[in-house]
Design a protein around this motif. Structure first.
Motif, PDB file in Angstrom:
ATOM      1  N   LYS A 142     -15.868  29.381 -22.274  1.00  0.00           N
ATOM      2  CA  LYS A 142     -15.474  28.404 -23.201  1.00  0.00           C
ATOM      3  C   LYS A 142     -14.101  27.644 -22.504  1.00  0.00           C
ATOM      4  CE  LYS A 142     -18.269  29.407 -26.456  1.00  0.00           C
ATOM      5  NZ  LYS A 142     -19.227  28.471 -26.943  1.00  0.00           N
ATOM      6  N   LYS A 143     -14.098  26.351 -22.832  1.00  0.00           N
ATOM      7  CA  LYS A 143     -12.890  25.579 -22.057  1.00  0.00           C
ATOM      8  C   LYS A 143     -11.481  25.905 -22.761  1.00  0.00           C
ATOM      9  CE  LYS A 143     -15.097  21.800 -23.027  1.00  0.00           C
ATOM     10  NZ  LYS A 143     -15.492  20.471 -23.292  1.00  0.00           N
ATOM     11  N   VAL A 195     -10.801  20.702 -25.774  1.00  0.00           N
ATOM     12  CA  VAL A 195     -11.094  22.084 -25.142  1.00  0.00           C
ATOM     13  C   VAL A 195     -11.272  23.003 -26.455  1.00  0.00           C
ATOM     14  CG1 VAL A 195      -9.551  21.878 -23.420  1.00  0.00           C
ATOM     15  CG2 VAL A 195      -8.481  22.367 -25.516  1.00  0.00           C
ATOM     16  N   ASP A 196     -11.968  24.128 -26.224  1.00  0.00           N
ATOM     17  CA  ASP A 196     -12.194  25.039 -27.435  1.00  0.00           C
ATOM     18  C   ASP A 196     -11.008  25.891 -27.742  1.00  0.00           C
ATOM     19  OD1 ASP A 196     -15.243  24.958 -27.364  1.00  0.00           O
ATOM     20  OD2 ASP A 196     -14.738  25.536 -25.212  1.00  0.00           O
ATOM     21  N   ALA A 197     -10.032  25.905 -26.897  1.00  0.00           N
ATOM     22  CA  ALA A 197      -8.833  26.637 -27.068  1.00  0.00           C
ATOM     23  C   ALA A 197      -7.600  26.616 -26.230  1.00  0.00           C
ATOM     24  CB  ALA A 197      -8.915  28.365 -27.003  1.00  0.00           C
ATOM     25  N   VAL A 198      -6.486  26.791 -26.595  1.00  0.00           N
ATOM     26  CA  VAL A 198      -5.376  26.407 -25.859  1.00  0.00           C
ATOM     27  C   VAL A 198      -4.396  27.805 -25.636  1.00  0.00           C
ATOM     28  CG1 VAL A 198      -5.244  23.881 -26.352  1.00  0.00           C
ATOM     29  CG2 VAL A 198      -3.894  25.577 -27.768  1.00  0.00           C
ATOM     30  N   HIS A 199      -3.748  27.840 -24.535  1.00  0.00           N
ATOM     31  CA  HIS A 199      -3.012  28.781 -24.250  1.00  0.00           C
ATOM     32  C   HIS A 199      -1.620  28.285 -24.189  1.00  0.00           C
ATOM     33  CE1 HIS A 199      -2.260  32.844 -21.715  1.00  0.00           C
ATOM     34  NE2 HIS A 199      -1.804  32.912 -22.927  1.00  0.00           N
ATOM     35  N   ASP A 242     -10.924  26.101 -38.090  1.00  0.00           N
ATOM     36  CA  ASP A 242     -12.277  26.118 -38.433  1.00  0.00           C
ATOM     37  C   ASP A 242     -13.298  26.775 -37.037  1.00  0.00           C
ATOM     38  OD1 ASP A 242     -12.307  23.946 -37.008  1.00  0.00           O
ATOM     39  OD2 ASP A 242     -13.316  22.663 -38.572  1.00  0.00           O
ATOM     40  N   SER A 243     -12.832  27.056 -36.146  1.00  0.00           N
ATOM     41  CA  SER A 243     -13.471  27.261 -34.991  1.00  0.00           C
ATOM     42  C   SER A 243     -14.514  28.787 -35.256  1.00  0.00           C
ATOM     43  CB  SER A 243     -12.533  27.768 -34.021  1.00  0.00           C
ATOM     44  OG  SER A 243     -13.149  28.252 -32.667  1.00  0.00           O
ATOM     45  N   GLY A 244     -15.586  28.496 -34.432  1.00  0.00           N
ATOM     46  CA  GLY A 244     -16.420  29.425 -34.344  1.00  0.00           C
ATOM     47  C   GLY A 244     -16.089  30.683 -33.401  1.00  0.00           C
ATOM     48  N   LEU A 245     -14.937  30.512 -32.927  1.00  0.00           N
ATOM     49  CA  LEU A 245     -14.450  31.732 -31.973  1.00  0.00           C
ATOM     50  C   LEU A 245     -13.766  32.794 -32.895  1.00  0.00           C
ATOM     51  CD1 LEU A 245     -13.340  29.601 -28.778  1.00  0.00           C
ATOM     52  CD2 LEU A 245     -15.640  30.523 -29.421  1.00  0.00           C
ATOM     53  N   THR A 246     -14.305  33.817 -32.791  1.00  0.00           N
ATOM     54  CA  THR A 246     -13.448  35.188 -33.803  1.00  0.00           C
ATOM     55  C   THR A 246     -12.919  35.958 -33.066  1.00  0.00           C
ATOM     56  OG1 THR A 246     -15.656  35.890 -34.196  1.00  0.00           O
ATOM     57  CG2 THR A 246     -15.041  34.203 -35.633  1.00  0.00           C
ATOM     58  N   SER A 247     -13.262  36.400 -31.833  1.00  0.00           N
ATOM     59  CA  SER A 247     -12.736  37.488 -31.094  1.00  0.00           C
ATOM     60  C   SER A 247     -12.480  37.006 -29.591  1.00  0.00           C
ATOM     61  CB  SER A 247     -13.772  38.639 -31.271  1.00  0.00           C
ATOM     62  OG  SER A 247     -15.014  38.276 -30.408  1.00  0.00           O
ATOM     63  N   PRO A 248     -11.702  37.715 -28.865  1.00  0.00           N
ATOM     64  CA  PRO A 248     -11.428  37.318 -27.375  1.00  0.00           C
ATOM     65  C   PRO A 248     -12.649  37.417 -26.703  1.00  0.00           C
ATOM     66  CG  PRO A 248      -9.613  38.921 -28.175  1.00  0.00           C
ATOM     67  CD  PRO A 248     -10.552  38.894 -29.615  1.00  0.00           C
ATOM     68  N   PRO A 297     -12.952  32.517 -19.302  1.00  0.00           N
ATOM     69  CA  PRO A 297     -13.149  31.308 -19.755  1.00  0.00           C
ATOM     70  C   PRO A 297     -13.104  30.333 -18.664  1.00  0.00           C
ATOM     71  CG  PRO A 297     -10.955  31.738 -20.255  1.00  0.00           C
ATOM     72  CD  PRO A 297     -11.607  33.090 -19.631  1.00  0.00           C
ATOM     73  N   VAL A 298     -13.399  28.924 -18.960  1.00  0.00           N
ATOM     74  CA  VAL A 298     -13.276  28.021 -17.898  1.00  0.00           C
ATOM     75  C   VAL A 298     -11.952  27.107 -18.301  1.00  0.00           C
ATOM     76  CG1 VAL A 298     -14.159  25.928 -17.129  1.00  0.00           C
ATOM     77  CG2 VAL A 298     -15.594  27.794 -17.820  1.00  0.00           C
ATOM     78  N   TYR A 299     -10.863  27.067 -17.378  1.00  0.00           N
ATOM     79  CA  TYR A 299      -9.719  26.623 -17.525  1.00  0.00           C
ATOM     80  C   TYR A 299      -9.731  25.136 -17.439  1.00  0.00           C
ATOM     81  CZ  TYR A 299      -8.081  31.484 -17.610  1.00  0.00           C
ATOM     82  OH  TYR A 299      -8.149  32.862 -18.166  1.00  0.00           O
ATOM     83  N   ARG A 300      -8.919  24.682 -18.457  1.00  0.00           N
ATOM     84  CA  ARG A 300      -8.639  22.915 -17.971  1.00  0.00           C
ATOM     85  C   ARG A 300      -7.090  22.682 -18.099  1.00  0.00           C
ATOM     86  NH1 ARG A 300     -13.160  23.037 -16.685  1.00  0.00           N
ATOM     87  NH2 ARG A 300     -14.817  22.214 -17.778  1.00  0.00           N
ATOM     88  N   GLN A 301      -6.659  21.785 -17.031  1.00  0.00           N
ATOM     89  CA  GLN A 301      -5.162  21.659 -17.032  1.00  0.00           C
ATOM     90  C   GLN A 301      -4.691  20.646 -18.220  1.00  0.00           C
ATOM     91  OE1 GLN A 301      -3.076  21.692 -13.243  1.00  0.00           O
ATOM     92  NE2 GLN A 301      -2.161  19.741 -13.563  1.00  0.00           N
TER      93      GLN A 301
END
Length: 322
Positions: free
Chosen positions: A146-147, A192-196, A134-140, A173-177
C-alpha cells in the motif's frame, strides 16, 4: 566489502541536497558571529516538531545566554534542506536532524559529521501510521504493497516501520514522499492509503480529518531508538570549541528539563510548532535523553545496515562532541 553502485537513499539524498542548495542559495545571513554584547551568535536550523523542544527551551529559559551564546533559529520543513547551508557555514548546526540522513551523508563523504547533542528517542505514539476512518486497512499486515506517506524517503520513518512490520511477519508498503503539513490533505484525497506522521502533525491529522491509528510507530524494534539530534561539522567544532561545548551543555540541561517536566514542553510548543495550547496538552511526546549514547546509536546503525541504508558500519562514538 565492495560498495554497490547504488543503494536505497543514495540517489535520493544527492537529489535532495542539490534541490536544497537552490532553495538556500539566496541565504546570506546566519553563521557564527560575535555580537556587541559579547555573546557568540549561532544560527540553528530546526523543524517545527516536538524533536526541537529542547532548542526552544534552552533559548527561552536563558540556558544559551548562560553559556555566552545568542542562538537564532532558522525554520525549515526538512532537515536535509539545511545541509547545504551547514556546509557553507550559513547555519552552524541543525536541530531535529534525522540521524539516518546524516549518517548516510557522513558515509558518502558529503559531511564530516559531528553530533553536538542528543535530540529525541522514539516513544509510544510520538509517530503513528494513520488511515482514513473508513479505510479497509484494519491491521498492520494490510500495509503490504500500500502507498504510505513519509516526509523523506529511505529515512527514519520507513526504517522503523519496515522493522516493526518485519517483526510482525508483515510485508513492506510502498513509500511516497509528502511533507508533514500536506499529509492530512493527501489522506483526505485518497492520494495515499496511509500516512506515517510525527507529532504534532500526528494528533492534528487525527483531529482534523478523523484519521485513526493503524499502528504505533514507536512500538517493537523502534521503541527507544534514537531518532534525531543536533548536528554540525567537524570544522565548526574545531573553530568554535567553546561555543560547541556551551551549546551541548545548554541542550542537555534543556533536555533534562523536558524529561522532568513535560508540561514545560507543552507550554513551549505553541510558540514554534503552530499548535494550540489545548492541542499541546494531549500530544504524545518523545523521550528527551540528557546525553547521547553511542550504544543506542549503534542500534540505529545496525537497522540501517540490515535495510541497505548504509553500505558499511559507522562508529558513532568519535562523532559525539564531549
Amino acid at each position: 566489502m565492495a560498495l554497490r553502485r547504488s543503494r536505497p537513499g543514495t540517489k535520493r539524498l544527492a537529489a535532495l541536497v542539490a534541490a536544497a542548495a537552490l532553495l538556500l542559495a539566496g541565504c546570506d545571513s546566519g553563521g557564527t558571529s560575535s555580537p556587541r554584547d559579547g555573546r557568540e551568535r549561532l544560527t540553528v536550523a530546526a523543524l517545527p516538531l516536538t524533536d526541537s523542544a529542547a532548542l526552544y527551551l534552552a533559548r527561552d529559559r536563558g540556558l544559551f545566554a548562560k553559556e555566552g551564546l545568542d542562538v537564532r533559529v532558522q525554520p525549515v520543513q526538512q532537515s536535509i534542506q539545511a545541509l547545504p547551508a551547514l556546509l557553507r557555514g550559513q547555519v552552524d548546526a541543525i536541530a531535529s536532524a534525522n540521524y539516518v540522513t546524516y549518517f548516510q551523508a557522513y558515509e558518502k563523504g558529503t559531511l564530516d559529521l559531528r553530533i553536538l547533542a542528543e535530540g529525541v528517542r522514539i516513544a509510544p505514539h510520538m509517530m503513528d501510521v494513520l488511515v482514513p476512518k473508513d479505510s479497509g486497512l484494519t491491521s498492520p499486515g494490510d500495509l503490504a504493497g500500500k502507498k504510505v506517506a513519509v516526509a523523506v524517503l529511505n529515512n527514519i520513518q520507513s526504517l522503523t516501520l519496515n522493522a516493526i512490520l518485519a517483526a510482525r511477519g508483515a510485508g513492506r508498503p510502498v513509500y511516497r514522499q509528502i511533507l508533514f503539513p500536506q499529509m492530512g490533505p493527501a489522506l483526505e484525497r485518497n492520494q495515499v492509503d496511509a500516512v506515517h506522521a510525527v507529532e504534532p502533525f500526528d494528533s492534528a491529522i487525527q483531529h482534523q480529518v478523523g484519521a485513526r491509528v493503524l499502528l504505533d510507530g514507536g512500538s517493537g524494534p523502534a521503541a527507544g531508538l534514537p531518532a534525531s539530534g543536533y548536528v554540525t561539522t567537524s570544522a565548526f567544532v574545531r573553530k568554535h570549541p567553546k561555543a560547541a561545548a556551551g551549546f551541548r551543555r545548554a541542550i542537555e540541561a534543556a533536555s533534562r528539563l523536558a524529561a522532568a517536566d513535560p508540561d514545560a514542553v507543552r507550554a513551549e510548543l505553541p510558540e514554534y510548532a503552530k499548535v494550540t495550547a489545548d492541542a499541546a496538552r494531549s500530544l504524545h511526546l518523545p523521550a528527551y535523553p540528557a546525553t547521547a549514547d553511542a550504544a543506542q546509536l549503534r542500534r540505529l546503525i545496525q537497522l540501517m545496515r540490515q535495510q541497505g541504508m548504509l553500505a558499511k558500519d559507522v562508529d558513532p562514538a568519535p562523532l559525539l562532541v564531549t
